[in-house]
Scaffold this active site. Sequence first.
Site, PDB file in Angstrom:
ATOM      1  N   TYR A 223      -3.960   5.322  13.691  1.00  0.00           N
ATOM      2  CA  TYR A 223      -3.667   6.260  14.720  1.00  0.00           C
ATOM      3  C   TYR A 223      -2.155   5.896  14.956  1.00  0.00           C
ATOM      4  O   TYR A 223      -1.253   7.066  15.249  1.00  0.00           O
ATOM      5  CB  TYR A 223      -4.589   6.111  15.845  1.00  0.00           C
TER       6      TYR A 223
ATOM      7  N   SER B  95       3.008  10.407  20.806  1.00  0.00           N
ATOM      8  CA  SER B  95       2.309   9.624  21.996  1.00  0.00           C
ATOM      9  C   SER B  95       3.166   8.163  21.818  1.00  0.00           C
ATOM     10  O   SER B  95       3.827   7.690  20.777  1.00  0.00           O
ATOM     11  CB  SER B  95       1.002   9.311  21.327  1.00  0.00           C
TER      12      SER B  95
ATOM     13  N   LYS C 142       1.207   8.508  14.719  1.00  0.00           N
ATOM     14  CA  LYS C 142       2.190   8.934  16.069  1.00  0.00           C
ATOM     15  C   LYS C 142       3.482   8.438  15.757  1.00  0.00           C
ATOM     16  O   LYS C 142       4.395   9.120  16.010  1.00  0.00           O
ATOM     17  CB  LYS C 142       1.424   8.251  17.260  1.00  0.00           C
TER      18      LYS C 142
END
Length: 256
Positions: free
Chosen positions: A141, A114, A145
């Site tokens: 998060y 991402s 990534k």
Amino acid sequence: QETGNNEVLFMHLDLASLRSVRAFASAFLRQEPQLHLLINNAGESGTPNPLCTQGHHHKLPFSPHSSGVSAGGTTEDGFSLPFQVNHLGHFLLTQLLLERLRSCAPSRVVIVASSAHCAGRLRPESLGRPPSGLFSTFQDYCDSKLANVLHARELATREQGTQVTCYAVHPGFVNTSLFRHAPLWLKPLLLPLAWLLFLDVSEGAQVVLDCATQDGLEPFSGRYFTDCGPQLPWPAGRDDRLARALWEGSERLVGL
């Protein structure tokens, strides 16, 4: 049943459980002599969906989640949920299947990353532990990534000469279950935004499928892709020392 393709085989795998990852890999290696393509794609539901395929000619219908897991919490193994599901589980799975990928080469590993890796701040001494602070879940998060981007980079370095290539992919912001863990009061704002601005799942799948199936991508092994093709990741995603430290730390955490 939905695809009408009886060559699509479902095998259960929960990336939040390293025991489940090992059981899946063991069952797959017993049942399937061929492995040419591994797409590491974390699902939001808690029942993630990496894809293995027996040959390049098979079609692969699936639903990409650009978010991976964005909820907080810890796993049964004691690691943060986003970091284990988005990185550690995939790292272990890839390592357990790597010899089969080599023996079936040319083969590819595609890791769904991402653009959120831009805010990642990995610290090798605290891998797997949730960061502190008000926005710890979001930071966790983003860290996972960044780990995806660095995993692809280091895997490509280590597999030079084996005909196993690897690509990290940002599929775009895809309208799946991205906001299912958002507070109830925020959902009326976020859900219309997703419908208006985000890609549908077939559009989100395209760049992942391109990296999986397009001819001539071998010189780009280890690179980061968007729908515009290979792109430079943010500086932390190009840090080879950090990539090595992440690899060695991940090996230690999953018990390899």
